[in-house]
Design a protein around this motif. Structure first.
Motif, PDB file in Angstrom:
ATOM      1  N   PRO A 161      -1.964   7.422   9.247  1.00 42.60           N
ATOM      2  CA  PRO A 161      -2.084   5.893   9.345  1.00 42.60           C
ATOM      3  C   PRO A 161      -3.212   5.446   8.292  1.00 42.60           C
ATOM      4  O   PRO A 161      -3.249   4.347   8.476  1.00 42.60           O
ATOM      5  N   HIS A 162      -4.180   6.180   8.131  1.00 42.08           N
ATOM      6  CA  HIS A 162      -5.253   5.616   7.308  1.00 42.08           C
ATOM      7  C   HIS A 162      -5.060   5.703   5.950  1.00 42.08           C
ATOM      8  O   HIS A 162      -5.674   5.138   5.259  1.00 42.08           O
ATOM      9  N   PHE A 163      -3.920   6.145   5.392  1.00 39.66           N
ATOM     10  CA  PHE A 163      -3.577   6.385   3.911  1.00 39.66           C
ATOM     11  C   PHE A 163      -3.644   5.047   3.179  1.00 39.66           C
ATOM     12  O   PHE A 163      -4.203   4.839   1.984  1.00 39.66           O
ATOM     13  N   ALA A 164      -2.948   3.998   3.678  1.00 40.19           N
ATOM     14  CA  ALA A 164      -2.592   2.680   3.204  1.00 40.19           C
ATOM     15  C   ALA A 164      -3.985   1.802   3.061  1.00 40.19           C
ATOM     16  O   ALA A 164      -3.977   0.615   2.477  1.00 40.19           O
ATOM     17  N   LYS A 165      -4.921   2.190   3.720  1.00 35.27           N
ATOM     18  CA  LYS A 165      -6.000   1.241   3.892  1.00 35.27           C
ATOM     19  C   LYS A 165      -6.746   0.915   2.631  1.00 35.27           C
ATOM     20  O   LYS A 165      -6.997  -0.136   2.330  1.00 35.27           O
ATOM     21  N   SER A 166      -7.087   1.941   1.736  1.00 36.67           N
ATOM     22  CA  SER A 166      -7.730   1.895   0.384  1.00 36.67           C
ATOM     23  C   SER A 166      -6.864   0.806  -0.457  1.00 36.67           C
ATOM     24  O   SER A 166      -7.380  -0.138  -0.862  1.00 36.67           O
ATOM     25  N   ALA A 167      -5.782   1.006  -0.634  1.00 31.99           N
ATOM     26  CA  ALA A 167      -4.976   0.329  -1.579  1.00 31.99           C
ATOM     27  C   ALA A 167      -4.842  -1.276  -0.978  1.00 31.99           C
ATOM     28  O   ALA A 167      -5.010  -2.149  -1.880  1.00 31.99           O
ATOM     29  N   LEU A 168      -4.491  -1.371   0.315  1.00 34.26           N
ATOM     30  CA  LEU A 168      -4.342  -2.572   0.972  1.00 34.26           C
ATOM     31  C   LEU A 168      -5.699  -3.636   0.683  1.00 34.26           C
ATOM     32  O   LEU A 168      -5.709  -4.616   0.660  1.00 34.26           O
ATOM     33  N   ALA A 169      -6.761  -2.857   1.017  1.00 30.74           N
ATOM     34  CA  ALA A 169      -8.048  -3.500   0.715  1.00 30.74           C
ATOM     35  C   ALA A 169      -8.482  -4.108  -0.496  1.00 30.74           C
ATOM     36  O   ALA A 169      -8.947  -4.949  -0.703  1.00 30.74           O
TER      37      ALA A 169
END
Length: 392
Positions: A66-74
């Motif tokens: 669930p943490h994987f998307a954080k970087s790109a979305l930010a």
């Protein structure tokens, strides 16, 4: 042909990646086996393209990590895409729950992306299938229907398995496995649920009956939105949302009146309308055909004065916790997205690059990141495509 970056797939993620890489001065080619670009963009949102959502957070996505998307979305937010839409003077509106749609046509979003590609010097070849891919010392050799392409970087933006009539294939998963990546089990997401046997017989003649607001629940996850009976089961936004969390055998519950204390309201109605039958009283807050069916199946319909207080409380509780036994889903044929896909453990969350093969990237729906209904999957496409395009 030699290029710096070859993108396989001319959908939302592939085009965004190509634009971003092209703006860095990279020589970019996009190939797609379909006869035109952005087919899912064109059909989305009833032809008006729900292109993002103001409420995007990583919590709105399903993934084994669930943490994987954080970087790109930010690093590429809804506001970044909105700025692009406004730069191209595309009129848009917020429908509900942060969902943004074009005022006119989804064709405008595709035209915007193609114009950005043209400005960045990106070439696009449609009706150009990929036959095989080899990793070489200098990058990748890709055999296409139009000949051989040599690329330093290869971006897989092939999408998932949903809506095969639009050209969906499993090519991205095959390429991932070819290069040693794990592919997590896939299944249809954001999809209508089907009923079978007696459960279908009970409701199939209610096809077309809609409720503007219910709360669908599976375990601790719930969504409030509309619901629709179909000839094969149930659909509507609340059901599409919960379908991504539902698995065969899971207990599905529907709160038919989430904004009303049904028990207390029924007590009031007993005092105000003692001669009215329960099915007619319920018909004031539910579609009449559904109210009648519920009374046939669950509650005997009598004049309100004949119900004891405890009975009305029990009926209220059932209306808030109505069990419906789904047998399956409509499958990839009508699913808006594909759950599962390329395991994020093998990818860099900041660049979408393979940890196994330098120069290989996976973006968009082919990756094990799936958003809610309402523009979230497009935002993942823009964000993941942008992340790869910044470095490819």
């Amino acid at each position: 042909m030699k290029v710096d970056v070859l993108v396989i797939g001319a959908g939302a993620a592939g085009l965004m990646c190509a634009i971003t890489a092209g703006q860095r001065g990279r020589n970019v080619l996009v190939v797609d086996h379909a006869n035109k670009v952005g087919k899912k963009i064109l059909m989305s949102g009833g032809g008006r393209c729900n292109f993002t959502n103001r409420g995007v957070t990583p919590a709105c996505y399903l993934s084994a990590n669930p943490h994987f998307a954080k970087s790109a979305l930010a690093r590429y937010t809804p506001w970044d895409f909105i700025a692009l839409v406004e730069k191209h003077r595309i009129a848009y509106h917020e429908k509900e729950l942060g969902q943004l749609f074009c005022d006119e046509s989804s064709k405008l979003i595709v035209r915007m992306l193609l114009d950005e590609c043209a400005q960045a010097g990106v070439r696009i070849e449609t009706s150009c299938g990929v036959e095989r891919v080899r990793h070489t010392g200098e990058g990748f050799t890709v055999h296409t229907a139009r000949g051989e392409v040599h690329a330093q970087s290869l971006v897989i933006a092939t999408g998932g398995l949903s809506i095969p009539s639009m050209g969906a294939t499993g090519l991205g998963y095959e390429l991932a496995r070819q290069f040693g990546h794990q592919v997590l089990p896939t299944r249809a997401g954001l999809v209508p649920l089907t009923l079978s046997g007696k459960h279908q017989e009970r409701y199939q003649d209610l096809s077309g009956v809609a409720l503007p607001l219910v709360e669908a629940r599976v375990g601790k996850r719930s969504f409030r939105a509309g619901m629709l009976f179909t000839h094969r089961g149930i659909s509507g936004p609340s059901i599409l949302q919960i379908s991504s969390y539902w698995q065969p055998g899971d207990d599905l519950r529907i709160d038919l009146l989430p904004e009303l204390d049904a028990g207390a309201w029924l007590q009031e109605q007993r005092g105000a309308r003692p001669a009215a039958e329960l099915k007619n009283v319920l018909g004031d807050v539910l579609p009449r055909r559904l109210a009648q069916r519920l009374c046939e199946l669950w509650f005997e319909s009598r004049p309100m004065r004949q119900y004891r207080e405890a009975e009305l409380a029990g009926i209220g509780e059932q209306l808030h916790d109505w069990p419906i036994v789904a047998s399956g889903t409509e499958g990839y044929r009508t699913a808006e997205v594909t759950l599962g896909g390329v395991d994020t453990d093998g990818l860099s969350s900041s660049t979408m690059q393979s940890k196994r093969v330098p120069g290989l990237y996976f973006v968009g729906e082919v990756v094990d990141v799936t958003g809610w209904l309402g523009g979230y999957n497009f935002q993942w496409a823009w964000a993941s495509g942008h992340a790869a395009g910044e470095v490819a």
